[in-house]
Design an enzyme around this catalytic site. Structure first.
Site, short mmCIF file in Angstrom:
data_model
loop_
_atom_site.label_atom_id
_atom_site.label_comp_id
_atom_site.label_asym_id
_atom_site.label_seq_id
_atom_site.Cartn_x
_atom_site.Cartn_y
_atom_site.Cartn_z
N SER A 43 -16.13 6.13 -15.86
CA SER A 43 -16.58 6.32 -14.71
C SER A 43 -17.84 5.80 -14.15
O SER A 43 -18.36 6.11 -15.49
CB SER A 43 -15.84 7.03 -13.89
OG SER A 43 -16.51 7.90 -12.57
N TYR B 234 -15.79 16.73 -14.07
CA TYR B 234 -15.23 15.27 -14.09
C TYR B 234 -16.22 14.51 -14.82
O TYR B 234 -16.24 13.87 -15.57
CB TYR B 234 -14.47 15.02 -12.43
CG TYR B 234 -14.14 13.69 -13.22
CD1 TYR B 234 -12.49 13.06 -12.58
CD2 TYR B 234 -15.29 12.26 -12.77
CE1 TYR B 234 -12.32 12.00 -12.81
CE2 TYR B 234 -15.02 10.94 -11.99
CZ TYR B 234 -13.38 10.43 -12.14
OH TYR B 234 -12.80 9.44 -12.30
P1 NAP Z 1 -3.47 8.53 -10.51
O1 NAP Z 1 -3.47 7.61 -9.64
O2 NAP Z 1 -3.92 9.87 -10.15
O3 NAP Z 1 -3.29 8.16 -11.57
C1 NAP Z 1 -3.62 8.83 -12.74
C2 NAP Z 1 -1.84 8.85 -13.80
O4 NAP Z 1 -2.43 10.21 -14.55
C3 NAP Z 1 -0.90 9.44 -13.18
O5 NAP Z 1 -0.23 9.21 -12.87
C4 NAP Z 1 -0.90 11.51 -12.84
O6 NAP Z 1 0.08 12.11 -13.01
C5 NAP Z 1 -1.53 11.16 -14.76
N1 NAP Z 1 -1.89 12.38 -15.13
C6 NAP Z 1 -2.79 13.32 -14.94
N2 NAP Z 1 -2.36 14.29 -15.82
C7 NAP Z 1 -2.24 13.81 -16.84
C8 NAP Z 1 -2.23 13.75 -18.33
N3 NAP Z 1 -2.52 15.79 -18.36
N4 NAP Z 1 -1.19 13.50 -19.10
C9 NAP Z 1 -1.06 11.93 -18.68
N5 NAP Z 1 -1.19 11.66 -17.71
C10 NAP Z 1 -1.25 12.35 -16.80
O7 NAP Z 1 -5.58 7.71 -10.47
P2 NAP Z 1 -6.69 6.58 -10.77
O8 NAP Z 1 -6.77 6.02 -9.83
O9 NAP Z 1 -5.00 5.05 -11.54
O10 NAP Z 1 -7.25 6.37 -11.94
C11 NAP Z 1 -6.81 6.48 -13.44
C12 NAP Z 1 -8.23 6.67 -13.85
O11 NAP Z 1 -9.42 6.29 -13.51
C13 NAP Z 1 -8.51 7.89 -14.36
O12 NAP Z 1 -9.10 8.56 -15.66
C14 NAP Z 1 -9.92 7.85 -13.10
O13 NAP Z 1 -10.31 8.61 -13.81
C15 NAP Z 1 -10.41 6.52 -13.45
N6 NAP Z 1 -11.12 6.27 -12.40
C16 NAP Z 1 -10.77 6.38 -11.21
C17 NAP Z 1 -11.20 5.80 -10.09
C18 NAP Z 1 -10.74 5.16 -9.10
O14 NAP Z 1 -11.54 5.09 -7.59
N7 NAP Z 1 -9.90 5.33 -8.56
C19 NAP Z 1 -12.68 5.58 -10.65
C20 NAP Z 1 -13.22 5.62 -11.68
C21 NAP Z 1 -12.78 5.85 -12.89
P3 NAP Z 1 0.16 12.67 -11.75
O15 NAP Z 1 0.04 11.58 -10.44
O16 NAP Z 1 1.73 13.73 -12.48
O17 NAP Z 1 -0.93 13.72 -11.93
#
Ligand code: NAP
Length: 249
Positions: free
Chosen positions: A140, A153
């Site tokens: 991030s 985080y």
């Molecule tokens: P998301 O829509 O919440 O997707 C994350 C997925 O990971 C969900 O399906 C979640 O399941 C799953 N998960 C959670 N804990 C887990 C575990 N222990 N083992 C395996 N799977 C697990 O989030 P996203 O926005 O796509 O984020 C994806 C990545 O990008 C993350 O690492 C996040 O920190 C990073 N990121 C996102 C943003 C943003 O603006 N969205 C910005 C910077 C970085 P549940 O839904 O059941 O929890």
């Protein structure tokens, strides 16, 4: 010619948001996808959509036994692993003074220890089979830009950047590349609550030099580049996908 023909890719956190899009884009370029998530129904639904071949695995990346099983499923089904995307991540919002040890540990366990476990298990397989693979970690911009209420985080994401650089160094002799993507604000379920508030969304857009919120596809396209032959001389890099947000946070 498809960019990932015959490649086998494990994507963690593939049930939702960025991980889901990465899995879909990789599949559209010919990859066989191992879609892993704690949300099994989500990855099962995704795997049924993917025509080039996919397997859904229920795995909590913070649990070593789950990670071992995830890698074994990939090997049993497809015989090798060429690509790993450490995307699974969680976040909570808490003032530093109120943050409990359990909450700190949980976020570090999933976001950082999970990536360590997956990288190590997959890299061992790659080395054993002389696979010149590629690993991408989803960090991030808050791995290098501090803010309030998310110390756990942000520390986990900062750790992912150093995990990237150190594994890039250690795995280079095996021709395994490791890179990192640092997304800014991306429209996914993780941000659903805040983006649903029109004033907040507007002020977020105003902060981004390119004047829009990112899409999961923006991150997936960068991931595709980093696992494809086109980036064969790039390792240890941290690529912001943030519309310029980190230029003047
Ligand atoms: P998301 O829509 O919440 O997707 C994350 C997925 O990971 C969900 O399906 C979640 O399941 C799953 N998960 C959670 N804990 C887990 C575990 N222990 N083992 C395996 N799977 C697990 O989030 P996203 O926005 O796509 O984020 C994806 C990545 O990008 C993350 O690492 C996040 O920190 C990073 N990121 C996102 C943003 C943003 O603006 N969205 C910005 C910077 C970085 P549940 O839904 O059941 O929890």
């Amino acid at each position: 010619m498809m960019k990932l023909a015959d490649k086998v890719a494990i994507v963690t956190g593939a049930a939702s948001g960025i991980g889901r899009e990465i899995a879909r884009v990789f599949a559209s370029e010919g990859a066989k996808v191992v879609a892993a998530d704690i949300n099994y129904d989500g990855v099962l639904a995704l795997s049924k959509e993917i025509e080039s071949g996919a397997v859904a695995v229920k795995a909590d990346v913070s649990k070593k036994d789950d990670v071992i099983r995830m890698v074994k499923e990939a090997i049993d089904r497809y015989g090798r692993v060429d690509i790993l995307v450490n995307n699974a991540g969680i976040q909570t919002v808490r003032r530093f003074l109120d943050l409990k040890e359990d909450e700190w540990r949980k976020v570090i366990d999933v976001n950082l220890t999970g990536a360590f476990l997956c990288s190590q298990m997959v890299a061992r397989e790659m080395v054993d089979r002389a696979v010149e693979g590629s690993i991408v970690n989803i960090s991030s911009i808050h791995g290098y830009i501090p803010r309030i209420m998310k110390i756990h985080y942000d520390a986990s994401k900062s750790g992912l950047i150093m995990l990237t650089k150190e594994t890039a160094l250690e795995l280079a002799p095996y021709h395994i590349r490791v890179n990192c993507i640092a997304p800014g604000i991306i429209d996914t379920p993780m941000n659903q609550e805040v983006l649903a508030i029109p004033e907040k969304k507007k002020s977020m857009i105003e902060r981004v030099p390119l004047k829009r919120i990112g899409e999961a596809m923006d991150v997936a396209n960068a991931a595709l580049f980093l696992v494809s032959q086109e980036s064969s001389y790039i390792t240890g890099a941290v690529i912001p996908v943030d519309g310029g947000l980190s230029l003047h946070p």
